[in-house]
Motif scaffolding. Structure first.
Motif, PDB file in Angstrom:
ATOM      1  N   ILE A  29     -52.687  64.542 103.477  1.00  0.00           N
ATOM      2  CA  ILE A  29     -51.815  64.143 103.324  1.00  0.00           C
ATOM      3  C   ILE A  29     -50.957  65.162 103.858  1.00  0.00           C
ATOM      4  O   ILE A  29     -50.474  64.765 105.003  1.00  0.00           O
ATOM      5  N   PHE A  33     -49.919  66.620 107.364  1.00  0.00           N
ATOM      6  CA  PHE A  33     -48.953  65.584 107.458  1.00  0.00           C
ATOM      7  C   PHE A  33     -47.344  65.600 107.379  1.00  0.00           C
ATOM      8  O   PHE A  33     -46.310  65.667 107.351  1.00  0.00           O
ATOM      9  N   SER A  40     -44.191  63.532 110.918  1.00  0.00           N
ATOM     10  CA  SER A  40     -44.916  63.294 109.649  1.00  0.00           C
ATOM     11  C   SER A  40     -45.454  61.778 110.448  1.00  0.00           C
ATOM     12  O   SER A  40     -46.691  61.785 110.517  1.00  0.00           O
ATOM     13  N   ILE A  44     -48.822  60.685 112.263  1.00  0.00           N
ATOM     14  CA  ILE A  44     -49.821  59.609 111.003  1.00  0.00           C
ATOM     15  C   ILE A  44     -50.423  58.566 112.550  1.00  0.00           C
ATOM     16  O   ILE A  44     -51.656  58.935 112.348  1.00  0.00           O
ATOM     17  N   MET A 233     -52.685  56.142 105.454  1.00  0.00           N
ATOM     18  CA  MET A 233     -52.004  57.415 105.247  1.00  0.00           C
ATOM     19  C   MET A 233     -50.375  57.162 105.451  1.00  0.00           C
ATOM     20  O   MET A 233     -49.469  58.041 104.422  1.00  0.00           O
ATOM     21  N   ASN A 237     -47.775  59.125 102.423  1.00  0.00           N
ATOM     22  CA  ASN A 237     -46.938  59.907 103.552  1.00  0.00           C
ATOM     23  C   ASN A 237     -45.348  59.360 103.027  1.00  0.00           C
ATOM     24  O   ASN A 237     -44.297  60.079 102.422  1.00  0.00           O
TER      25      ASN A 237
END
Length: 356
Positions: A29, A33, A40, A44, A233, A237
């Protein structure tokens, strides 16, 4: 079993196959991202939408073909000649990523508990061997069992860090290091990552789809898995953006975030990380084995033993080196398969003659 419950089991198992060493540690991740800063989140969402769509199509195709392995879906999409080439490439990489999981287990055992890497990989190898002797429905149940724990840990870690950020959201872009991303273009890395996810899960999704009792359970299960993956995710993130200055310097970013909350949480996450590495190894070895043998036959057990022993030897190459070799190429293979699934979907939508 109701199709709703079956769908949830498929979704949890799908997630379990995907969230291996790179995902659970946060490195995937972070690289694909988080270092795009506020962009990001857009990356995602784009990646997750692709993952949901192509995962659903893969499970549906597996159900319709009643596939015992990925061979029939691949040949149906691409024909015998091209299909055969993709088939063998996919088999090679399935095994390769399974070996990466053994190496990752060695690293994780050492980083978290001080266990020698050779012993950590050996423990993982034995656990994978025993699990793959269970029948398929039990394997799916085992794979799905860990997912709720991972979601719970990640939710706690992300919530704490988002509400107690070391880096305020309006300063995140100052710490973003785009030069550490694969391509430097958020939209392309989002697409490439979705290809990596599909390539990793396609074989197991095909088999899970074929084993589903109803078409609805197969397609909804893949959709549920995609939604869980997106949630994970976004949470990982968000937590890393809140500590981006430190996350970029950490080998295992999620463990760093957990340590900042409480040492007990870090210990718990270490255990969950090992379990999801185990999940991915099991989820990749099973379709590798059933591609060449009948499940649970004498040849299946022999290939399982030989494959794991050889993989254990290969794991000494090192986790990072193996990731750098395998992951980029595997993502492009996944995009090729995703293209085939998308073309079939479009053809079915606009053609009077429905494809299988």
């Amino acid at each position: 079993m109701s199709y709703r419950r079956e769908s949830m089991m498929i979704g949890f198992a799908y997630t379990g196959v995907i969230v291996g060493a790179g995902f659970s540690t946060g490195q995937e991740i972070l690289q694909f991202f988080t270092n795009y800063g506020t962009w990001s989140y857009a990356a995602i969402v784009l990646s997750a939408l692709i993952i949901m769509f192509v995962g659903r199509q893969a499970a549906k195709l597996g159900y319709r073909l009643k596939a015992d392995s990925h061979e029939e879906p691949i040949n149906t999409m691409f024909g015998d000649m091209i299909g055969k080439a993709i088939d063998y490439i996919l088999v090679f990489f399935l095994y390769g990523i399974a070996v990466i999981m053994l190496a990752g287990a060695g690293s994780a055992f050492y980083e978290s508990f001080g266990v020698a890497p050779w012993l950590g990989s050996l423990i993982m190898m034995v656990a994978v061997f025993v699990t793959l002797l269970l029948d398929f429905n039990k394997i799916v149940a085992v794979l799905g069992a860990v997912t709720p724990f991972l979601v719970a840990f990640v939710l706690i870690i992300a919530a704490f860090n988002v509400f107690n950020p070391a880096v305020p959201m309006n300063e995140v872009n100052q710490y973003a290091q785009i030069d550490r991303t694969p391509s430097g273009h958020w939209w392309w890395d989002a697409i490439t990552y979705s290809g990596l996810v599909l390539a990793t899960a396609f074989s197991f999704l095909s088999i899970m789809g074929s084993e589903a009792s109803k078409h609805k359970a197969a397609r909804r299960g893949a959709l549920v898995g995609g939604i869980i993956i997106m949630l994970l995710m976004l949470l990982i993130n968000g937590g890393m953006l809140a500590n981006l200055n430190a996350a970029n310097e950490a080998a295992l970013p999620t463990l760093l975030l957990a340590e900042g909350v409480h040492p007990a949480l870090s210990l718990g996450l270490s255990i969950v990380m090992l379990l999801v590495i185990y999940n991915t190894a099991v989820g990749l070895m099973y379709p590798f084995l059933t591609r060449f043998t009948v499940a649970y036959s004498g040849k299946y057990k022999l290939l399982l033993a030989v494959g794991l022993l050889f993989g254990y030897a290969l794991s000494f190459v090192g986790f990072v080196d193996l990731v750098n070799i395998f992951y980029p190429i595997f993502g492009y293979i996944g995009l090729f398969i995703a293209g085939g699934l998308t073309i079939r979907w479009v053809a079915n939508k606009f053609s009077k003659k429905r494809l299988v």
